[in-house]
Design a protein around this motif. Structure first.
Motif, short mmCIF file in Angstrom:
data_model
loop_
_atom_site.label_atom_id
_atom_site.label_comp_id
_atom_site.label_asym_id
_atom_site.label_seq_id
_atom_site.Cartn_x
_atom_site.Cartn_y
_atom_site.Cartn_z
N ILE A 106 72.05 44.00 63.63
CA ILE A 106 73.39 43.64 63.15
C ILE A 106 73.24 42.48 62.17
CG2 ILE A 106 75.60 42.63 63.82
CD1 ILE A 106 75.38 44.13 66.46
N VAL A 107 73.90 42.61 61.01
CA VAL A 107 73.86 41.55 60.00
C VAL A 107 75.30 41.14 59.69
CG1 VAL A 107 71.70 42.41 58.98
CG2 VAL A 107 73.90 43.25 58.11
N GLN A 108 75.45 40.18 58.81
CA GLN A 108 76.82 39.76 58.43
C GLN A 108 77.09 40.11 56.98
OE1 GLN A 108 75.18 37.37 60.70
NE2 GLN A 108 76.45 38.52 62.13
N ILE A 109 78.32 40.52 56.72
CA ILE A 109 78.71 40.82 55.33
C ILE A 109 80.02 40.10 55.02
CG2 ILE A 109 77.55 43.05 55.12
CD1 ILE A 109 80.15 44.43 55.83
N GLY A 110 80.19 39.78 53.74
CA GLY A 110 81.45 39.22 53.29
C GLY A 110 82.52 40.29 53.36
N THR A 111 83.72 39.91 53.71
CA THR A 111 84.81 40.88 53.76
C THR A 111 86.08 40.30 53.16
OG1 THR A 111 86.12 42.33 55.20
CG2 THR A 111 85.42 40.25 56.15
N PRO A 112 86.78 41.00 52.28
CA PRO A 112 86.49 42.36 51.85
C PRO A 112 85.37 42.47 50.81
CG PRO A 112 88.47 41.58 50.75
CD PRO A 112 88.06 40.50 51.71
N SER A 113 84.83 41.35 50.32
CA SER A 113 83.74 41.45 49.36
C SER A 113 82.72 40.36 49.66
CB SER A 113 84.26 41.30 47.93
OG SER A 113 84.53 39.94 47.66
N MET A 114 81.50 40.54 49.17
CA MET A 114 80.47 39.52 49.41
C MET A 114 80.87 38.18 48.81
SD MET A 114 78.10 40.42 51.40
CE MET A 114 76.83 39.18 51.20
N ARG A 115 81.61 38.22 47.70
CA ARG A 115 81.96 36.93 47.08
C ARG A 115 82.88 36.09 47.97
NH1 ARG A 115 83.58 38.08 42.01
NH2 ARG A 115 81.59 37.77 41.01
N ASP A 116 83.45 36.70 49.00
CA ASP A 116 84.30 35.91 49.90
C ASP A 116 83.51 34.83 50.63
OD1 ASP A 116 87.27 37.00 50.11
OD2 ASP A 116 85.92 38.63 49.60
N LEU A 117 82.19 35.01 50.77
CA LEU A 117 81.40 33.94 51.40
C LEU A 117 81.30 32.71 50.48
CD1 LEU A 117 79.63 32.71 53.61
CD2 LEU A 117 77.67 33.93 52.63
N PRO A 118 80.78 32.85 49.24
CA PRO A 118 80.77 31.66 48.37
C PRO A 118 82.16 31.10 48.10
CG PRO A 118 80.05 33.62 47.14
CD PRO A 118 80.08 33.99 48.59
N GLN A 119 83.16 31.99 48.04
CA GLN A 119 84.53 31.51 47.84
C GLN A 119 84.93 30.58 48.99
OE1 GLN A 119 86.11 32.92 45.00
NE2 GLN A 119 87.57 31.24 45.24
N PHE A 120 84.56 30.97 50.19
CA PHE A 120 84.84 30.13 51.37
C PHE A 120 84.09 28.81 51.27
CE2 PHE A 120 83.65 28.71 55.65
CZ PHE A 120 84.91 28.50 56.20
N MET A 121 82.82 28.88 50.85
CA MET A 121 82.00 27.66 50.74
C MET A 121 82.52 26.72 49.65
SD MET A 121 78.19 29.32 50.97
CE MET A 121 77.34 27.76 50.75
N ALA A 122 83.28 27.27 48.71
CA ALA A 122 83.76 26.45 47.58
C ALA A 122 85.05 25.71 47.91
CB ALA A 122 84.00 27.35 46.37
#
Ligand SMILES: Cc1cc2nc3c(=O)[nH]c(=O)nc-3n(C[C@H](O)[C@H](O)[C@H](O)COP(=O)(O)OP(=O)(O)OC[C@H]3O[C@@H](n4cnc5c(N)ncnc54)[C@H](O)[C@@H]3O)c2cc1C
Length: 332
Positions: A106-122
């Motif tokens: 099991i891995v983790q993915i950004g949802t609904p898109s991968m860019r949601d991870l850096p967007q959260f970090m920003a």
């Protein structure tokens, strides 16, 4: 990190006397955002500058003709506690979800898109996109970032997170000891093709990997949806292996699309006769194959500038994150 705040954009017009920040960060990829967020949490004034249109660097999402393609990093995993803690917060905010990539993983993915991870970090950071830094030099006792026209901003300290070759070039005059750290680093390229489909015709959500055939990972994009399948336009992103991409590095993108589609059809037995749009992207610096030596310097002799990026430790998002945090700690 306050999840409700959005990153604020810094005006693209340079004022006559650019502001002085405690810290300038070059790069709004994972390494740069990790460094900037830690500095901000420690009460520093920080400006992040990036040449791209959108933040995230190689954790990247493209929207085209109504389709969404995650054409950079496809998923993340956490081995260390700090990145795991970030992912837990992003998950609680609804920006990350679990994905069963194979029977036993099991891995983790950004949802609904991968860019949601850096967007959260920003969250809460001051970020200026679409500004390419072409020179870094001492300016009035501080570090100055220059674009092709002028001085963009100054910082008491700075962190550089561009890929190794660009970092080496930017620092060759001002900090040759750090430019040398980038010397031995190498990357694999990655051809990525993006297919928008008229229907999903049994495409499902299971990923496909077949290193021997040249497919590093093929992902139906509906996998990332927060909604029921059918609510997202069906799309398929296929990433070739490093070896295959190296072998086809100079091929025309149309030819790459045709060959990778053929490989995918041969492996799955499913015809791709419902394609409505195609695009290809050639990543020249995709995944680190040789990282910088662990004993090579990461901090300038005067203690004002540190380097970060996946190329300082390894080919994954977590390693970029760790390198960003370490760079900030080197500066303190
Ligand atoms: C196709 C592909 C698939 C991948 N798959 C995975 C995966 O599944 N899982 C995983 O963990 N990792 C994966 N990776 C690797 C992962 O994406 C990287 O390790 C990580 O994102 C690197 O982050 P970084 O901040 O070090 O660099 P980057 O993301 O490259 O950020 C550097 C930033 O610096 C900016 N920059 C460079 N030069 C300048 C300049 N002169 N002026 C201003 N800005 C500049 C760039 O625009 C960029 O935004 C993949 C990478 C690719 C390309």
């Amino acid at each position: 990190m306050a999840a409700s705040q959005n990153p604020s954009s810094f005006p693209n017009k340079t004022p006559a006397d650019p502001a002085l920040f405690d810290l300038l960060v070059l790069g709004s990829g994972i390494a740069g955002l990790a460094a900037a967020q830690l500095a901000k949490d420690n009460g520093k004034s920080v400006l992040v500058i990036d040449k791209g249109r959108r933040l995230g660097g190689r954790v990247s999402t493209r929207r085209q003709d109504g389709f969404i393609f995650n054409h950079g990093a496809q998923f993340v995993t956490a081995k260390g506690t700090e990145f795991a803690s970030l992912l837990a917060k992003a998950k609680a905010a609804g920006n990350i979800k679990d994905w069963q990539i194979s029977d036993d993983k099991i891995v983790q993915i950004g949802t609904p898109s991968m860019r949601d991870l850096p967007q959260f970090m920003a969250t809460g950071l001051m970020i200026r996109q679409q500004t390419e830094i072409t020179k870094i030099a001492h300016h009035g006792g501080h570090i100055g970032f220059f674009d092709k026209d002028d001085l963009v901003a100054t910082g008491r300290q700075a962190i550089i997170t561009a890929p190794a070759a660009q970092t080496g070039k930017l620092l060759a005059d001002i900090y040759p000891e750090l430019a040398a750290t980038a010397g031995p680093v190498s990357y694999d390229p990655c051809w990525t093709i993006m297919l928008g489909l008229e229907d999903d015709h049994g495409l499902g959500t299971a990923p496909l990997r077949d290193e021997a055939a040249g497919i590093a990972l093929a992902v139906p994009e509906m996998t990332r949806s927060k909604q029921q399948s059918g609510a997202v336009a069906p799309a398929l992103t296929i990433q070739a292996t490093g070896a295959w991409s190296q072998q086809h590095l100079q091929d025309d993108s149309q030819m790459v699309i045709e060959i990778l589609c053929q490989i995918w059809q041969n492996l799955t037995g499913k015809p791709l006769n419902n394609i409505s749009t195609t695009t290809a992207h050639r990543w020249l610096y995709a995944k680190v194959t040789t990282a910088a030596p662990s004993d090579a310097p990461r901090l300038s002799n005067d203690g004002k500038l540190a380097i970060a990026g996946d190329w300082l430790s390894g080919p994954r998002v977590e390693q970029a994150f760790d390198s960003g945090q370490q760079a900030y700690r080197h500066l303190k």
